[in-house]
Motif scaffolding. Sequence first.
Motif, PDB file in Angstrom:
ATOM      1  N   VAL A  25       3.843   2.930   0.918  1.00 32.76           N
ATOM      2  CA  VAL A  25       2.406   3.063   0.643  1.00 32.76           C
ATOM      3  C   VAL A  25       2.137   4.344  -0.143  1.00 32.76           C
ATOM      4  N   ILE A  31      -3.252   0.906   0.209  1.00 27.78           N
ATOM      5  CA  ILE A  31      -2.991   1.546  -1.084  1.00 27.78           C
ATOM      6  C   ILE A  31      -4.296   1.744  -1.853  1.00 27.78           C
ATOM      7  N   ALA A  79       0.736   4.342  -4.028  1.00 29.36           N
ATOM      8  CA  ALA A  79      -0.593   4.938  -4.239  1.00 29.36           C
ATOM      9  C   ALA A  79      -0.504   6.132  -5.190  1.00 29.36           C
TER      10      ALA A  79
END
Length: 225
Positions: A55, A98, A59
């Motif tokens: 994640v 995200i 991101a």
Amino acid sequence: MGQHDQTVRNAEKLVERAMKGNDASHDAAHAFRVRDLALSLAHEEGLPSPHSMFVVELAALLHDIGDHKYVREHSEEAMMVERFLEEEGLEESLKQKILGIIKGMGFKDELARTEFGKFPLEFGVVQDADRLDAIGAIGIARCFTFGGSRNQALHDPQIHPRLNLSKEQYMKKDEKQTTVNHFHEKLLKLKDMMKTQAGKRRAEKRHNFMQDFLTEFYEEWEGRA
């Protein structure tokens, strides 16, 4: 190569494709530095699982695609990240994590916030990584690169920094500003806005470097150095 690894490789390609037209303050190299910083901070903070690290990595890589400084809101480019995550077939909970990090990490959004509750550690390390890349030596280089791309004056003693900015004032594009004022309006505030202990530790050195730079800048500007 697992599915997550393949998605990261695909995200890297998207970053290079989508950000190649940006000036060097918000190019693919910035996204890759933020990714590396975020993963490093996550390790220091003891982020619990490979799932969380995935994640964080995605991101961080995708956080500036569709940035309002470069694309119109709600345009095709602004929706690129959501479309990418859908095409990669990520489960809904991952996708929302995200997107939640990306949508919440901007300085302008924090100016508009009146309450600051708890935040997921994944969010903290990605936001801190982005802010670390905005301060210190690289932060100075990026700031003047962006100012130059917008034909801003380096400095004008007659134009004072706008302190206690609102989100609306920060996003105003038609108000004449200088690059040096951006240090006072944003960059010097970032050290105290770090969310993680690892981020705070690293921000200290970068912040001091910027202060030393500004002291020298003003002395040279006024012919005292």
